[in-house]
Write a protein that holds these residues in place. Structure first.
Motif: not given
Length: 338
Positions: A26, A29, A31-33, A47, A50
């Motif tokens: 975690s 941070k 983010t993935y699409t 992925v 951050n």
């Protein structure tokens, strides 16, 4: 790491990372699409993190595939009776994702026909998330429809023609108009004259089969023929006399001559309540009013006398008939007893 199905039914790619001891994923941070896919297909997930304390040293894009789920079809009712429409067997499906109804497969069936025969039926899926593992095809047959005959009229009056019969019947359990059955009739002998016959019915439509008795007895009964009598008061003419007679009700090509129509009971002499009788030799008719009472009345004649004026001369004088008019041919004054 692997494709997993979440509680919401979406397919997701999980991943792991090597972190400093004590830290969890975690902290990245991330983010993935390209994740959260449901339907069959080939996808890519990317992925990004951050957290400036870490950098990804291997691929940030990961392809993944959702494959079709195999299902099995089980067939039933693979034989059906002809009903004039295109029919198919029924099927049930096993292997669906929990909670999904069979209708989501949008299965279409091909390969059958409405007519009697043997067919191979093929099931095709309209849902790209499944594939048929077994039972994609099945043998299917449409069998002949059994029908029976009900005889409505088997007795009719003589018509004078073998083609104008009075037999009628109906088919039971049909799904087409009777005219589509190609029905035909045959007799054990030509059904023309009064008598008993046997009629049989056959069909040419191969989608049906006749069950039970397809033949029956037929009776042709005599037709009524009315006798019409002429004048019944005849004048003596020295010959045999009888009232003139004719008939009404002849059919076909029949004539009074061909049916042997005749009258009997002619008389010569004056009299009353003579009986004239009509008869026929044909069995195809019965006579109505076949007898008639008639009379022969006296014939009127005129006497011709000799001169009727005399001069007294002391002698006897008598009148005499010298002739008679209106006598029938062959008779003379002497036949009158004058």
């Amino acid at each position: 790491e692997k494709v997993q199905k979440g509680k919401d039914g979406l397919q997701r790619v999980n991943y792991t990372a090597k972190l400093v001891n004590g830290e969890t994923v975690s902290v990245l941070k991330a983010t993935y699409t390209g994740n959260n896919k449901v339907n069959v297909g080939n996808y890519e997930m990317s992925v990004a993190i951050n957290n400036s304390n870490y950098s990804i040293v291997n691929e940030t894009v990961k392809p993944f595939t959702i494959n079709k789920k195999p299902i099995d079809l089980t067939w039933s009712n693979t034989s059906k009776v002809y009903n004039a429409g295109i029919q198919y067997p029924t099927y049930s499906v096993s292997g669906l994702v929990n909670g999904q109804a069979q209708s989501v497969l949008a299965i279409s069936l091909t390969g059958s026909d409405k007519n009697v025969g043997n067919y191979t039926v093929t099931a095709t899926l309209g849902n790209g998330n499944y594939l048929i593992s077994s039972g994609a095809t099945t043998a299917f047959e449409v069998t002949k429809r059994p029908i029976t005959i009900t005889w409505l009229t088997t007795t009719y009056t003589y018509t004078g023609s073998s083609s104008k019969t009075g037999v009628s019947y109906k088919f039971n359990n049909t799904v087409d108009a009777d005219s589509a059955l190609g029905a035909g009739t045959s007799y054990n002998k030509t059904p023309l004259n009064v008598g008993d016959y046997t009629i049989s019915v056959s069909i040419t439509n191969t989608n049906y089969e006749l069950e039970g008795e397809n033949s029956t007895a037929v009776t042709i009964t005599p037709k009524e023929l009315v006798v019409r009598w002429g004048t019944t008061n005849l004048t003596y003419n020295g010959l045999s006399q009888i009232p003139a007679a004719s008939t009404t009700g002849l059919v076909g090509s029949d004539t009074e001559t061909s049916i042997g129509f005749a009258t009997n009971g002619a008389q010569v002499n004056v009299g009353s309540s003579y009986t004239a009788t009509a008869s026929i030799t044909s069995n195809n008719y019965t006579l109505t009013y076949p007898t008639k009472q008639f009379n022969i009345v006296k014939r009127n004649v005129t006497l011709v006398w000799e001169g009727s004026t005399f001069t007294y001369d002391g002698e006897e004088h008598n009148l005499a008939v010298t002739d008679v008019t209106n006598l029938v041919d062959g008779e003379s004054i002497s036949d009158l007893g004058l």
